[in-house]
Design an enzyme around this catalytic site. Structure first.
Site, mmCIF file in Angstrom:
data_model
loop_
_atom_site.group_PDB
_atom_site.id
_atom_site.type_symbol
_atom_site.label_atom_id
_atom_site.label_comp_id
_atom_site.label_asym_id
_atom_site.label_seq_id
_atom_site.Cartn_x
_atom_site.Cartn_y
_atom_site.Cartn_z
ATOM 1 N N CYS A 148 -46.274 -11.677 -20.704
ATOM 2 C CA CYS A 148 -45.671 -10.561 -20.591
ATOM 3 C C CYS A 148 -46.465 -9.340 -21.317
ATOM 4 C CB CYS A 148 -44.301 -10.546 -21.648
ATOM 5 S SG CYS A 148 -43.143 -9.162 -21.256
ATOM 6 N N GLU A 186 -42.245 -17.177 -13.844
ATOM 7 C CA GLU A 186 -41.147 -17.585 -14.967
ATOM 8 C C GLU A 186 -41.573 -16.727 -16.253
ATOM 9 O OE1 GLU A 186 -41.533 -19.608 -17.653
ATOM 10 O OE2 GLU A 186 -43.509 -20.367 -17.325
ATOM 11 N N ARG A 231 -32.717 -22.912 -24.747
ATOM 12 C CA ARG A 231 -34.162 -22.464 -24.192
ATOM 13 C C ARG A 231 -33.637 -21.352 -23.026
ATOM 14 N NH1 ARG A 231 -39.431 -23.877 -25.496
ATOM 15 N NH2 ARG A 231 -40.885 -22.936 -24.467
ATOM 16 N N ARG A 233 -35.206 -18.724 -19.860
ATOM 17 C CA ARG A 233 -36.578 -18.308 -19.116
ATOM 18 C C ARG A 233 -35.817 -17.311 -17.848
ATOM 19 N NH1 ARG A 233 -40.470 -18.786 -22.097
ATOM 20 N NH2 ARG A 233 -41.810 -18.617 -20.409
#
Length: 438
Positions: A148, A186, A231, A233
């Site tokens: 990112c 992702e 988690r 994503r």
């Protein structure tokens, strides 16, 4: 009554994306009725069948998971993976039915891991910016998790060339050069709000310029897909414009229960043996003494006040939860999100019984890597490879949805808009471009 049909309040909060206080409020209002209480803190436990008022619980108890995993590819689907790491995404996609023709990764140890476990894979080691992907034009599918990064550009709408200098540009360039039928990217959940949402809007703009219809991005929780880890994503899926009218896509259906740390480390449904012995980091003596005082599932809050002050130092006075500090995991819960190291002070991941960091193989189990997957490089690098990976079982679930999508495209049957009624199904015609590729 089977334990598999029951769920504690804290886990219900994770499933529904609400706070524990909200769950407690629902119970006080009579919306939820516990069937028992567990632990010293008397945590409420609910029967799954009593929670059918929630759509996600309805999905968990449906037969959709079984239908999904039984989907077979109607032909051999070729794929390329970028930023492949240690192979978590690649293993899951392979298991779902994809055949990798190339995998790119820059880290030497990660490349060694890929080659060690899959000598037949075509591993392209090196800087992605130096690789010509045009020789793979016409592949079925391309995937990867680009980091990112913020964009610097002038104007209201960013174009392909404006992204130059970022790793997303290299991902987009690979899409442009290979022209896959479908691609998947992702990323971390934070991409949704990164740079006040401008980063994601810029990415959407480039995808549109490339000639692809983007399914509205969605955050997937790994706990729904047989991954014993909290988690998340963000998944972006694009379909080439000339094929979008044939595309029928469903996000993966959830499994009927949530896996816990016990499922990860002990013989059972996920693995047919207990977790194998392996190397792992150790704590300094004083840290080990302090963490030995933390109960299973607890953190710094459970320490005596004078020990809290010693361990937390300035953080003690800063407020906030900071529940990752001095955190001991719980057998009855999924693991917290794994980081690149198991003993970082802000994101502690202590074994539920023994006072030590998780071992390499325990890390791998939580990410649902098979026990035979042999990680290469230093122990520190192995932790990093595992911590950065996409959980294998999450990749498998997404992979099955993508196989179904490609099967629908192969049928060349126009999908009518009224067929997209299910909330888990994406209507591709909301923003579809009228322009089709030649």
């Amino acid at each position: 009554m089977s334990k598999k049909n029951k769920i504690p309040a804290s886990l219900l909060a994770d499933i529904l994306s609400v706070s524990k206080a909200t769950v407690s409020k629902w119970e006080k209002n009579g919306k939820l009725k516990p069937v028992e209480f567990i632990g010293e803190k008397r945590e409420s436990v609910y029967l799954l069948e009593d929670l059918m008022i929630f759509p996600v619980i309805q999905e968990m108890l449906s037969d959709k998971w079984e239908e999904q995993i039984n989907v077979k590819p109607s032909k051999n689907y070729s794929s390329i993976e970028l930023f492949a790491g240690a192979g978590g995404l690649a293993i899951g996609l392979e298991k779902a039915g994809f055949e990798a023709v190339a995998l790119n990764e820059i880290d030497k140890s990660a490349c060694a891991t890929l080659r060690k476990n899959r000598p037949e894979w075509n591993v392209l080691e090196g800087d992605i910016s130096e690789i010509d992907f045009s020789i793979y034009k016409g592949i079925d599918f391309l995937s990867g998790g680009f980091p990112c990064q913020a964009f610097s550009y002038a104007g209201n709408k960013m174009g392909f060339e404006d992204a130059r200098g970022t790793l997303f540009f290299e991902f987009a360039r690979a899409v442009k050069e290979t022209q896959p039928k479908v691609f998947m990217a992702e990323n971390v959940r934070g991409l949704l709000t990164h740079d006040k949402g401008k980063t994601l809007e810029s990415i959407k703009s480039v995808i549109e310029e490339l000639g692809y219809t983007l399914i509205e991005p969605k955050v997937l929780k790994a706990i729904f897909y047989r991954v014993p880890q909290k988690r998340e994503r963000l998944i972006l899926i694009g379909i080439r414009n000339d094929l979008a009218e044939y595309a029928n896509f469903n996000w993966p259906a959830p499994y009927h229960r949530v896996m816990t740390l016990k499922d990860a480390f002990k013989k059972g449904e996920l693995f047919n043996t207990d977790v194998p012995q392996s190397n792992g980091q150790t704590y300094p003596q004083r840290k080990s003494e302090i963490l030995s005082m933390v109960p299973e599932g607890g953190c710094w809050i459970d320490l005596p006040d004078e020990i809290q002050r010693e361990y937390m130092k300035a953080s003690y006075f800063m407020g906030g939860g900071k529940t990752g500090m001095a955190r001991r995991l719980s057998w009855s819960q999924p693991s917290l999100t794994l980081t690149c190291a198991p003993a970082q002070k802000q994101t502690e991941r202590c074994h539920p019984e023994e006072t030590r960091p998780l071992t390499v193989r325990e890390y791998a189990r939580i990410q649902t890597f098979p026990d035979h997957w042999d990680f290469q490089g230093s122990m520190t690098n192995q932790y990093k490879q595992i911590g950065n990976a996409v959980p294998v079982n999450l990749a498998f679930a997404i992979g099955k949805s993508l196989i179904s999508l490609l099967n629908s495209i192969e049928k060349k049957k126009v999908v009518r808009t009224e067929l997209f009624n299910n909330h888990s199904q994406q209507n591709l015609f909301d923003n579809i471009s009228k322009t089709k590729q030649a």
